[in-house]
Write a protein that holds these residues in place. Structure first.
Motif, PDB file in Angstrom:
ATOM      1  N   ALA A  46       8.056  -3.992  -1.423  1.00 34.95           N
ATOM      2  CA  ALA A  46       7.332  -4.677   0.053  1.00 34.95           C
ATOM      3  C   ALA A  46       6.433  -5.586  -0.806  1.00 34.95           C
ATOM      4  O   ALA A  46       6.282  -6.850   0.302  1.00 34.95           O
ATOM      5  CB  ALA A  46       6.106  -3.278  -0.535  1.00 34.95           C
TER       6      ALA A  46
ATOM      7  N   GLN B 107      -7.976  -3.983  -8.349  1.00 34.06           N
ATOM      8  CA  GLN B 107      -7.620  -3.706  -9.744  1.00 34.06           C
ATOM      9  C   GLN B 107      -7.153  -5.335 -10.525  1.00 34.06           C
ATOM     10  O   GLN B 107      -7.212  -6.054 -11.136  1.00 34.06           O
ATOM     11  CB  GLN B 107      -7.057  -3.198 -10.379  1.00 34.06           C
ATOM     12  CG  GLN B 107      -6.961  -1.752 -10.662  1.00 34.06           C
ATOM     13  CD  GLN B 107      -5.539  -0.991 -11.549  1.00 34.06           C
ATOM     14  OE1 GLN B 107      -4.778  -0.910 -10.696  1.00 34.06           O
ATOM     15  NE2 GLN B 107      -5.993  -0.098 -12.778  1.00 34.06           N
TER      16      GLN B 107
ATOM     17  N   GLY C  73       8.707   1.303  -2.895  1.00 37.64           N
ATOM     18  CA  GLY C  73       8.665   0.844  -4.582  1.00 37.64           C
ATOM     19  C   GLY C  73       8.333  -0.425  -3.912  1.00 37.64           C
ATOM     20  O   GLY C  73       8.566  -1.059  -3.073  1.00 37.64           O
TER      21      GLY C  73
ATOM     22  N   GLU D  89      -4.934   7.858  -7.273  1.00 35.64           N
ATOM     23  CA  GLU D  89      -4.559   7.524  -8.153  1.00 35.64           C
ATOM     24  C   GLU D  89      -3.420   6.706  -8.719  1.00 35.64           C
ATOM     25  O   GLU D  89      -2.699   6.211  -7.115  1.00 35.64           O
ATOM     26  CB  GLU D  89      -3.769   8.867  -8.199  1.00 35.64           C
ATOM     27  CG  GLU D  89      -4.779   9.598  -8.955  1.00 35.64           C
ATOM     28  CD  GLU D  89      -4.792  11.181  -9.027  1.00 35.64           C
ATOM     29  OE1 GLU D  89      -3.307  11.615  -8.702  1.00 35.64           O
ATOM     30  OE2 GLU D  89      -5.291  11.910  -8.631  1.00 35.64           O
TER      31      GLU D  89
ATOM     32  N   CYS E 173       0.637  -1.233   0.048  1.00 36.75           N
ATOM     33  CA  CYS E 173      -0.127   0.091  -0.359  1.00 36.75           C
ATOM     34  C   CYS E 173       0.803   1.277  -0.132  1.00 36.75           C
ATOM     35  O   CYS E 173       2.054   1.357   1.057  1.00 36.75           O
ATOM     36  CB  CYS E 173      -0.846   0.025   0.893  1.00 36.75           C
ATOM     37  SG  CYS E 173      -2.140  -1.694   1.791  1.00 36.75           S
ATOM     38  N   TYR E 174       0.981   2.190  -0.508  1.00 37.26           N
ATOM     39  CA  TYR E 174       1.083   3.440  -0.947  1.00 37.26           C
ATOM     40  C   TYR E 174       0.431   4.576  -0.665  1.00 37.26           C
ATOM     41  O   TYR E 174      -0.524   4.985  -2.165  1.00 37.26           O
ATOM     42  CB  TYR E 174       2.541   3.554  -2.127  1.00 37.26           C
ATOM     43  CG  TYR E 174       3.507   4.910  -2.569  1.00 37.26           C
ATOM     44  CD1 TYR E 174       3.440   5.302  -1.323  1.00 37.26           C
ATOM     45  CD2 TYR E 174       3.123   5.163  -3.434  1.00 37.26           C
ATOM     46  CE1 TYR E 174       4.493   6.594  -1.383  1.00 37.26           C
ATOM     47  CE2 TYR E 174       3.805   6.677  -3.508  1.00 37.26           C
ATOM     48  CZ  TYR E 174       4.218   7.313  -2.619  1.00 37.26           C
ATOM     49  OH  TYR E 174       4.987   8.397  -2.562  1.00 37.26           O
TER      50      TYR E 174
ATOM     51  N   ASP F 182      -6.312  -1.600  -4.654  1.00 38.58           N
ATOM     52  CA  ASP F 182      -7.350  -0.717  -5.044  1.00 38.58           C
ATOM     53  C   ASP F 182      -7.953  -1.691  -5.939  1.00 38.58           C
ATOM     54  O   ASP F 182      -8.908  -0.810  -6.820  1.00 38.58           O
ATOM     55  CB  ASP F 182      -6.428   0.186  -6.531  1.00 38.58           C
ATOM     56  CG  ASP F 182      -5.303  -0.848  -7.504  1.00 38.58           C
ATOM     57  OD1 ASP F 182      -5.880  -1.831  -7.605  1.00 38.58           O
ATOM     58  OD2 ASP F 182      -4.606   0.382  -8.397  1.00 38.58           O
TER      59      ASP F 182
ATOM     60  N   ARG G 155      -0.339 -10.509 -14.271  1.00 39.26           N
ATOM     61  CA  ARG G 155      -0.534  -9.307 -13.236  1.00 39.26           C
ATOM     62  C   ARG G 155       0.710  -9.068 -12.034  1.00 39.26           C
ATOM     63  O   ARG G 155       0.915 -10.986 -12.588  1.00 39.26           O
ATOM     64  CB  ARG G 155      -2.003  -9.071 -12.484  1.00 39.26           C
ATOM     65  CG  ARG G 155      -3.156  -8.434 -13.748  1.00 39.26           C
ATOM     66  CD  ARG G 155      -2.430  -7.182 -13.854  1.00 39.26           C
ATOM     67  NE  ARG G 155      -3.243  -6.727 -12.220  1.00 39.26           N
ATOM     68  CZ  ARG G 155      -3.128  -4.845 -12.398  1.00 39.26           C
ATOM     69  NH1 ARG G 155      -2.619  -4.367 -13.234  1.00 39.26           N
ATOM     70  NH2 ARG G 155      -3.118  -4.386 -11.418  1.00 39.26           N
TER      71      ARG G 155
ATOM     72  N   SER H 157       0.184   5.634  -8.495  1.00 41.60           N
ATOM     73  CA  SER H 157       1.369   6.002  -8.792  1.00 41.60           C
ATOM     74  C   SER H 157       2.671   6.481  -9.249  1.00 41.60           C
ATOM     75  O   SER H 157       3.907   6.348  -9.178  1.00 41.60           O
ATOM     76  CB  SER H 157       1.714   5.405  -6.947  1.00 41.60           C
ATOM     77  OG  SER H 157       2.133   4.264  -7.282  1.00 41.60           O
TER      78      SER H 157
HETATM   79  N1  UDP Z   1       2.826   0.593  -5.186  1.00 36.04           N
HETATM   80  C1  UDP Z   1       3.549   0.301  -3.417  1.00 36.04           C
HETATM   81  N2  UDP Z   1       4.975   0.827  -3.184  1.00 36.04           N
HETATM   82  C2  UDP Z   1       4.696   2.014  -4.931  1.00 36.04           C
HETATM   83  C3  UDP Z   1       3.701   1.914  -5.613  1.00 36.04           C
HETATM   84  C4  UDP Z   1       2.379   1.411  -5.585  1.00 36.04           C
HETATM   85  O1  UDP Z   1       3.731  -0.547  -3.106  1.00 36.04           O
HETATM   86  O2  UDP Z   1       5.996   2.611  -4.425  1.00 36.04           O
HETATM   87  C5  UDP Z   1       1.450  -0.472  -4.184  1.00 36.04           C
HETATM   88  C6  UDP Z   1       0.224   0.297  -4.986  1.00 36.04           C
HETATM   89  O3  UDP Z   1      -0.008   0.646  -3.692  1.00 36.04           O
HETATM   90  C7  UDP Z   1      -1.273  -0.618  -4.981  1.00 36.04           C
HETATM   91  C8  UDP Z   1       0.275  -1.777  -6.330  1.00 36.04           C
HETATM   92  O4  UDP Z   1       1.112  -1.587  -5.571  1.00 36.04           O
HETATM   93  O5  UDP Z   1      -1.356  -1.274  -3.930  1.00 36.04           O
HETATM   94  C9  UDP Z   1      -0.585  -0.890  -7.499  1.00 36.04           C
HETATM   95  O6  UDP Z   1       0.366   0.543  -7.186  1.00 36.04           O
HETATM   96  P1  UDP Z   1      -0.784   1.020  -8.708  1.00 36.04           P
HETATM   97  O7  UDP Z   1      -2.267   0.422  -8.433  1.00 36.04           O
HETATM   98  O8  UDP Z   1      -0.204   2.380  -8.706  1.00 36.04           O
HETATM   99  O9  UDP Z   1      -0.097   0.750  -9.927  1.00 36.04           O
HETATM  100  P2  UDP Z   1      -1.281   0.376 -11.504  1.00 36.04           P
HETATM  101  O10 UDP Z   1      -1.959  -0.544 -10.820  1.00 36.04           O
HETATM  102  O11 UDP Z   1      -1.178   1.454 -11.634  1.00 36.04           O
HETATM  103  O12 UDP Z   1       0.460   0.028 -12.011  1.00 36.04           O
END
Ligand code: UDP
Ligand code: MG
Length: 312
Positions: free
Chosen positions: A76, A97, A72, A204, A9-10, A95, A156, A206
């Motif tokens: 994590a 997704q 990052g 949003e 979680c970020y 999120d 994923r 990150s």
């Molecule tokens: N996340 C994290 N550290 C970071 C960036 C993202 O732990 O520096 C986590 C974020 O909270 C989420 C997951 O990684 O649970 C995916 O991030 P995000 O939804 O921003 O990426 P996307 O789905 O756009 O690829």
């Protein structure tokens, strides 16, 4: 039997409660016990207090780690895998997704003795900027051409793994972690479930476009040494080319007694060769940078606080 759910979680203050509500519904439908490991990756919002609340209300199954800064998502994930105790381990974005309801089918599939990992794959990229999809496709094309590790387009990080596979992943102690590659590199039998892309429920992303671009370069460099050979190929080709050109000039001078000419083209050639040399040096520099980071043997993350309070 225990299932560990790892959730990085970020800055996810809005998503965490929604996520927890959804995943709990799925937990109640399953026979296996759950253990949640939330990793607060140096969030600047209310993520940590929310995780503490969640822990206080469900301390039989919720655990959390809080990093001293943002390390990052890769760090994590690694921390989560190291702390997971489950017989099965899954990695999920907070999120939503990664649809939690897929867990039911994933768990059913992984019961088969010849499946070690059930991954998920987005078959669409709706809701994503077109340019991002374009570069993502390009990345998978390049990495699968030049890389030694196959990477599945749209796959994923969301996957359910057996304890055995997780232990193998933990045996890879590299500092520059690129999970997409690591998951395939360790082998084991993986099947993929397909689903339609979802948009994130709150907050949003990150990742900026340039962060993603640099992340994909990292992937290529961490999982392929093909680029290092580029310099030798280019060198060989340009040697052959220059031998042919020399012969051409000698023959032409002998036949036509041609006076010196062609300064502009000479300048172009010098610039071109100079550019190639810098490019190759740059590539080598990238790899040396990785070696530099790797040899320092720094930890991938630092835990400042967990459910037992501040760490000393
Ligand atoms: N996340 C994290 N550290 C970071 C960036 C993202 O732990 O520096 C986590 C974020 O909270 C989420 C997951 O990684 O649970 C995916 O991030 P995000 O939804 O921003 O990426 P996307 O789905 O756009 O690829
Ligand atoms: Mg997301």
């Amino acid at each position: 039997m225990l299932l560990s759910v790892i959730v990085p979680c970020y800055n996810e203050e809005k998503s965490i409660p929604l996520f927890f509500q959804e995943i709990e519904k799925i937990r109640q439908k399953m026979t296996i016990e759950f253990e949640y490991i939330f990793i607060n990756d140096g969030s600047k919002d209310q993520t940590l207090p929310i995780l503490k609340d969640l822990y206080n209300q469900n301390n039989d199954r919720v655990h959390f780690l809080s990093f001293s800064k943002n390390f990052g998502k890769e760090a994590a994930l690694y921390a989560g895998l190291q702390h997971a105790k489950g017989d099965y381990v899954t990695v999920m974005d907070v999120d939503l997704q990664d649809p939690p309801e897929l867990l039911l089918e994933m768990y059913e599939k992984i019961q088969s003795p010849d499946i070690d990992c059930v991954g998920t794959r987005r078959v669409t990229r709706t809701g994503e900027p077109i340019i991002r999809s374009f570069f993502a496709k390009l990345f998978y094309r390049i990495i699968n051409k030049i890389g030694q590790t196959e990477m599945v387009d749209g796959a994923r990080d969301f996957r359910l793994m057996t304890r055995q596979m997780v232990d193998s992943i933990l045996d890879l102690k590299e500092y520059n972690r690129f999970s997409k590659g690591i998951f395939t590199w360790v082998g084991y039998n993986t099947v993929y479930l397909d689903y339609e892309n979802r948009e994130r429920i709150a907050g949003e992303t990150s990742w900026s476009f340039f962060q993603l671009l640099s992340y994909s370069f990292d992937g290529i460099i961490n999982f392929s040494d093909t680029l290092l050979n580029l310099a030798s190929y280019i060198g060989a080709i340009s040697c052959i080319g220059s031998v042919i050109a020399t012969i051409f000039i000698i023959v032409r001078t002998m036949l036509y007694n041609d006076p010196t000419s062609g300064w502009p083209s000479l300048v172009c050639i010098i610039l071109f060769i100079g550019g190639l040399q810098l490019l190759c040096l740059g590539i080598i520099g990238k790899y040396i940078g990785k070696i530099f980071l790797e040899t320092k043997k720094r930890p991938s993350y630092i835990v400042k606080e967990d459910e037992n309070g501040l760490l000393k």
